[in-house]
Design a protein around this motif. Sequence first.
Motif, PDB file in Angstrom:
ATOM      1  N   ALA A 294       0.835  -1.205   0.000  1.00 58.59           N
ATOM      2  CA  ALA A 294       0.000   0.000   0.000  1.00 58.59           C
ATOM      3  C   ALA A 294       0.871   1.257   0.000  1.00 58.59           C
ATOM      4  N   ALA A 295       1.936   1.241   0.789  1.00 62.33           N
ATOM      5  CA  ALA A 295       2.831   2.396   0.855  1.00 62.33           C
ATOM      6  C   ALA A 295       3.546   2.628  -0.474  1.00 62.33           C
ATOM      7  N   ALA A 296       3.753   1.562  -1.241  1.00 58.45           N
ATOM      8  CA  ALA A 296       4.411   1.665  -2.550  1.00 58.45           C
ATOM      9  C   ALA A 296       3.449   2.104  -3.640  1.00 58.45           C
ATOM     10  N   GLY A 297       2.185   2.321  -3.288  1.00 56.60           N
ATOM     11  CA  GLY A 297       1.220   2.802  -4.257  1.00 56.60           C
ATOM     12  C   GLY A 297       0.576   1.727  -5.099  1.00 56.60           C
ATOM     13  N   LEU A 298       0.654   0.478  -4.650  1.00 55.65           N
ATOM     14  CA  LEU A 298       0.019  -0.605  -5.389  1.00 55.65           C
ATOM     15  C   LEU A 298      -1.483  -0.641  -5.116  1.00 55.65           C
ATOM     16  N   ASP A 299      -2.223  -1.063  -6.122  1.00 55.07           N
ATOM     17  CA  ASP A 299      -3.659  -1.278  -5.964  1.00 55.07           C
ATOM     18  C   ASP A 299      -3.975  -2.749  -5.717  1.00 55.07           C
ATOM     19  N   VAL A 300      -3.124  -3.642  -6.276  1.00 49.15           N
ATOM     20  CA  VAL A 300      -3.308  -5.086  -6.153  1.00 49.15           C
ATOM     21  C   VAL A 300      -1.954  -5.714  -5.887  1.00 49.15           C
ATOM     22  N   VAL A 301      -1.894  -6.657  -4.949  1.00 51.09           N
ATOM     23  CA  VAL A 301      -0.668  -7.398  -4.683  1.00 51.09           C
ATOM     24  C   VAL A 301      -1.015  -8.870  -4.501  1.00 51.09           C
TER      25      VAL A 301
ATOM     26  N   LEU B 141      -4.786  -6.222   5.772  1.00 51.46           N
ATOM     27  CA  LEU B 141      -4.916  -5.624   4.446  1.00 51.46           C
ATOM     28  C   LEU B 141      -5.452  -4.198   4.528  1.00 51.46           C
ATOM     29  N   PRO B 142      -4.663  -3.219   4.087  1.00 59.46           N
ATOM     30  CA  PRO B 142      -5.118  -1.825   4.181  1.00 59.46           C
ATOM     31  C   PRO B 142      -6.276  -1.541   3.224  1.00 59.46           C
ATOM     32  N   ARG B 143      -7.073  -0.571   3.576  1.00 61.33           N
ATOM     33  CA  ARG B 143      -8.161  -0.136   2.711  1.00 61.33           C
ATOM     34  C   ARG B 143      -7.566   0.379   1.395  1.00 61.33           C
ATOM     35  N   GLY B 144      -8.179   0.005   0.285  1.00 56.59           N
ATOM     36  CA  GLY B 144      -7.701   0.456  -1.021  1.00 56.59           C
ATOM     37  C   GLY B 144      -6.743  -0.501  -1.692  1.00 56.59           C
ATOM     38  N   LEU B 145      -6.289  -1.537  -0.983  1.00 52.61           N
ATOM     39  CA  LEU B 145      -5.400  -2.548  -1.568  1.00 52.61           C
ATOM     40  C   LEU B 145      -6.153  -3.866  -1.656  1.00 52.61           C
ATOM     41  N   THR B 146      -6.036  -4.532  -2.796  1.00 53.98           N
ATOM     42  CA  THR B 146      -6.669  -5.835  -2.999  1.00 53.98           C
ATOM     43  C   THR B 146      -5.601  -6.918  -2.978  1.00 53.98           C
ATOM     44  N   LEU B 147      -5.882  -8.011  -2.285  1.00 55.59           N
ATOM     45  CA  LEU B 147      -4.962  -9.134  -2.188  1.00 55.59           C
ATOM     46  C   LEU B 147      -5.405 -10.263  -3.111  1.00 55.59           C
TER      47      LEU B 147
ATOM     48  N   VAL C 265      -9.289 -10.385  -2.508  1.00 55.32           N
ATOM     49  CA  VAL C 265      -9.812  -9.898  -1.229  1.00 55.32           C
ATOM     50  C   VAL C 265      -9.581  -8.388  -1.138  1.00 55.32           C
ATOM     51  N   PRO C 266     -10.644  -7.595  -1.074  1.00 50.74           N
ATOM     52  CA  PRO C 266     -10.475  -6.140  -0.944  1.00 50.74           C
ATOM     53  C   PRO C 266     -10.117  -5.760   0.478  1.00 50.74           C
ATOM     54  N   GLY C 267      -9.207  -4.804   0.598  1.00 47.02           N
ATOM     55  CA  GLY C 267      -8.807  -4.365   1.927  1.00 47.02           C
ATOM     56  C   GLY C 267      -9.889  -3.539   2.603  1.00 47.02           C
ATOM     57  N   THR C 268      -9.985  -3.717   3.905  1.00 47.89           N
ATOM     58  CA  THR C 268     -10.987  -2.979   4.667  1.00 47.89           C
ATOM     59  C   THR C 268     -10.360  -2.156   5.796  1.00 47.89           C
ATOM     60  N   GLY C 269      -9.032  -1.963   5.691  1.00 48.71           N
ATOM     61  CA  GLY C 269      -8.370  -1.178   6.729  1.00 48.71           C
ATOM     62  C   GLY C 269      -7.903  -2.024   7.868  1.00 48.71           C
ATOM     63  N   GLY C 270      -7.090  -3.057   7.574  1.00 48.51           N
ATOM     64  CA  GLY C 270      -6.626  -3.980   8.591  1.00 48.51           C
ATOM     65  C   GLY C 270      -5.695  -3.337   9.595  1.00 48.51           C
TER      66      GLY C 270
END
Length: 285
Positions: free
Chosen positions: A26-33, A51-57, A279-284
Amino acid sequence: MRIDLHCHSTASDGTDSPAELVRGAAAAGLDVVALTDHDTTRGYAEAIAALPRGLTLVTGAELSCRVDGVSMHMLAYLFDPEEPALLAERELVRDDRVPRAQGMIAKLNELGVPVSWEQVARIAGDGSVGRPHVATALVELGVVPSVGDAFTQDWLADGGRAFVQKHETDPFEAIRLVKGAGGVTVFAHPAAAKRGRTVPESTIAELAAAGLDGIEVDHMDHDEDTRVRLRGLAADLGLLVTGSSDYHGSRKTVALGEYTTHPDVYGEITRRATGAFPVPGTGGA
């Protein structure tokens, strides 16, 4: 969208925990990892919880394979981790990692290198022990300057003085098993010649005919000429083209998101998968 589909955590041979990995993505600006540890899914729960909000796993694994005496890696995405046949094969590969590492240590001792199982086990921690952990021990002992320098014929490369073979899955069987678990298969770094012998293009064509979905083209171990050649091969064979960092934390110099996959290819991977869903992030935490 910025999409990195090949990353490792401490569940195998990375140096970031699964939670650190997704926060770093998320810090690297990725949307999906994608979390693609070697022959294991043990990092999934921790990664999802953090999993941070805005990042999909994208859940996955990198499967150890061998064909015609050549070692290769198969990325498997969005399969059902509990599907019995694929789970049994992953466990067979993973269980062979300890005796294999102990065999490499014995060979290194014969070569005068004072590496020990205790040292390698400490480095591996809870991860699936592998050659990178033995290589890190060689760095700690001052035998080689970097992990990459341990992967030579002098030391741990395929056929090297301290190399020991482990159980590896036939890639045609791997494709069948992953498909049976609802997943998608991508041949990882297929032309990484500095790692050792590579699979010929004729075999890649046979794998494509057997259901291989794609090949990883944009990778740190492929130069530009190699990428052009692989893109042409993928077009000829109707294969998807991915790009990934193959991130291992501090064990490699490559950064998260240094190589990425086009959103259209990611969309096709998710469309083909039936075993699991991103899996969409929900602000883990």
